[in-house]
Design a protein around this motif. Structure first.
Motif, PDB file in Angstrom:
ATOM      1  N   PHE A  98      20.274 -12.651  -8.305  1.00 39.72           N
ATOM      2  CA  PHE A  98      21.729 -12.801  -8.171  1.00 39.72           C
ATOM      3  C   PHE A  98      22.081 -13.578  -6.904  1.00 39.72           C
ATOM      4  CE2 PHE A  98      20.820  -8.575 -10.206  1.00 39.72           C
ATOM      5  CZ  PHE A  98      20.919  -9.056 -11.503  1.00 39.72           C
ATOM      6  N   ASP A  99      21.393 -14.699  -6.718  1.00 42.09           N
ATOM      7  CA  ASP A  99      21.639 -15.604  -5.585  1.00 42.09           C
ATOM      8  C   ASP A  99      21.487 -14.897  -4.240  1.00 42.09           C
ATOM      9  OD1 ASP A  99      22.260 -17.657  -7.457  1.00 42.09           O
ATOM     10  OD2 ASP A  99      24.206 -16.687  -7.733  1.00 42.09           O
ATOM     11  N   GLY A 100      20.459 -14.088  -4.150  1.00 40.93           N
ATOM     12  CA  GLY A 100      20.129 -13.459  -2.878  1.00 40.93           C
ATOM     13  C   GLY A 100      20.844 -12.138  -2.631  1.00 40.93           C
ATOM     14  N   LEU A 101      21.639 -11.679  -3.587  1.00 50.89           N
ATOM     15  CA  LEU A 101      22.383 -10.422  -3.426  1.00 50.89           C
ATOM     16  C   LEU A 101      21.414  -9.240  -3.386  1.00 50.89           C
ATOM     17  CD1 LEU A 101      25.513 -10.013  -3.417  1.00 50.89           C
ATOM     18  CD2 LEU A 101      25.251  -9.089  -5.732  1.00 50.89           C
ATOM     19  N   LYS A 102      20.367  -9.337  -4.207  1.00 50.81           N
ATOM     20  CA  LYS A 102      19.384  -8.248  -4.294  1.00 50.81           C
ATOM     21  C   LYS A 102      18.043  -8.815  -3.828  1.00 50.81           C
ATOM     22  CE  LYS A 102      17.370  -5.534  -8.106  1.00 50.81           C
ATOM     23  NZ  LYS A 102      17.545  -5.147  -9.508  1.00 50.81           N
ATOM     24  N   ASP A 159      23.619 -21.368  -3.486  1.00 47.71           N
ATOM     25  CA  ASP A 159      23.783 -19.908  -3.609  1.00 47.71           C
ATOM     26  C   ASP A 159      25.212 -19.468  -3.334  1.00 47.71           C
ATOM     27  OD1 ASP A 159      21.266 -19.199  -4.381  1.00 47.71           O
ATOM     28  OD2 ASP A 159      20.533 -18.772  -2.360  1.00 47.71           O
ATOM     29  N   ALA A 160      25.852 -20.081  -2.307  1.00 50.51           N
ATOM     30  CA  ALA A 160      27.206 -19.650  -1.933  1.00 50.51           C
ATOM     31  C   ALA A 160      28.167 -19.839  -3.103  1.00 50.51           C
ATOM     32  CB  ALA A 160      27.675 -20.429  -0.712  1.00 50.51           C
TER      33      ALA A 160
END
Ligand code: TMP
Ligand code: ASP
Length: 236
Positions: A35-39, A125-126
Motif C-alpha cells: 500500500f505504497d509504504g503504509l504497511k 508513492d505520495a
C-alpha cells in the motif's frame, strides 16, 4: 568491485555506488512493504529469497534476448547491476483480473483476460502510483515514443517467457510489474522481478503464492515465495 556509499534506499532495496560509474550494487533487504509504504514489516529470509529468485529470472530473460541490468550475484542479498537512468513508469501486464483492476472496473477476481492487457502507472508513492496513459508519458517527457514502443514490446515478450516458466511448474502468472531505464541510450529492464511485484497462483488450487499473502494477511508469506522458488529450481 568495491561497494561505496549508499545512493538510494527504497522500500525493500538499497542501492550503493561502486568504483565503476556504470555499475551499482543492489541490496535486497527483508523489509516488506504494501500500500505504497503504509504497511512495512521485516520478514526473515526475504532479502535472500528475492535476490536469488530475481537472478534466476533475469538469466532466463537474457537467454530469451530481453536486455536487463543484471550482471552477477555478489552475495546472498547483493547483486551487481548496470546503473540505469530509470524511467518513472511502471508497466503492468495482466493475464487474469486481480488487484486494482477489479476495484477500478468492478470485475471479479479470476477472470481471464484474452488478450492480456497492459497498463502504465506513474511511480510516485505520495500520489499512490496513479494510472497514466501513453499520452501522459509523452507530454510530460517521461519517455519518448520510441521508448514507449520498446517498453511495451519488451514487457509483452517477457510475458511469454514468464508464463511458460511458471506454467511448467503448475503456477499461473496473474499479473506483474516491470520498470525500465536507459543505459547509454539503450532501454533495458531495471529493478527486480520477484513475488513482490507479481501475482502467482497455484494452477490447481488457485492458492496465492505472492505478496498478496502479505497485503491480505494470509500468513506464510515467505513460505509462499520459497515454494515458487523451489518449484522453479532456484537455489536459495
Ligand atoms: P495492482 O493490481 O495493485 O495494480 O498491481 C498489479 C501488479 O503490479 C501486481 O502484481 C503488483 C504489481 N505492482 C507493484 O509491484 N508495485 C506497484 O507499485 C504497482 C502499482 C503494482
Ligand atoms: N510496492 C508497493 C508498496 O510497497 C505497492 C504494493 O506492493 O502494494 O507499497
Amino acid at each position: 568491485m568495491q561497494k561505496l556509499t549508499e545512493l538510494y534506499s527504497g522500500k525493500a532495496k538499497s542501492v550503493y555506488a561502486t568504483d565503476d560509474p556504470d555499475h551499482v550494487i543492489m541490496q535486497f533487504r527483508d523489509d516488506t512493504s504494501a500500500f505504497d509504504g503504509l504497511k512495512i514489516v521485516q520478514l526473515a529470509r526475504k532479502g535472500r529469497v528475492n535476490n536469488k529468485f530475481n537472478a534466476f529470472i533475469m538469466e532466463k530473460l537474457s537467454a530469451a534476448g530481453i536486455p536487463t541490468h543484471f550482471e552477477r550475484l555478489l552475495s546472498d542479498t547483493e547483486v551487481l547491476v548496470k546503473k540505469l537512468q530509470m524511467i518513472p513508469v511502471e508497466c503492468v501486464v495482466r493475464n487474469i483480473a486481480a488487484g486494482s483492476l477489479c476495484k477500478r472496473l468492478g470485475i471479479s477476481e479470476g477472470q481471464e483476460l484474452t488478450p492480456p492487457t497492459l497498463e502504465f502507472f506513474l511511480k510516485n508513492d505520495a500520489l499512490h502510483d496513479p494510472m497514466i496513459n501513453e499520452y501522459h508519458i509523452r507530454s510530460f517527457g517521461w519517455a519518448t515514443d520510441n521508448e514507449v514502443t520498446l517498453m511495451k514490446d519488451l514487457t509483452f515478450r517477457a510475458n511469454h517467457v514468464f508464463k511458460t516458466l511458471f506454467a511448467n511448474v503448475g503456477i499461473l502468472l496473474v499479473d506483474y510489474k516491470l520498470e525500465f531505464g536507459r543505459f547509454h541510450d539503450t532501454i533495458m529492464l531495471g529493478d527486480e522481478f520477484s513475488p513482490d511485484g507479481c501475482r502467482l497462483w497455484d494452477a490447481t488450487t488457485r492458492k496465492k503464492l505472492d505478496k498478496d499473502r502479505f497485503r491480505q494477511d494470509l500468513g506464510d508469506v515467505i513460505e509462499g515465495y520459497e515454494e515458487v522458488a523451489q518449484r522453479l529450481g532456484v537455489t536459495l
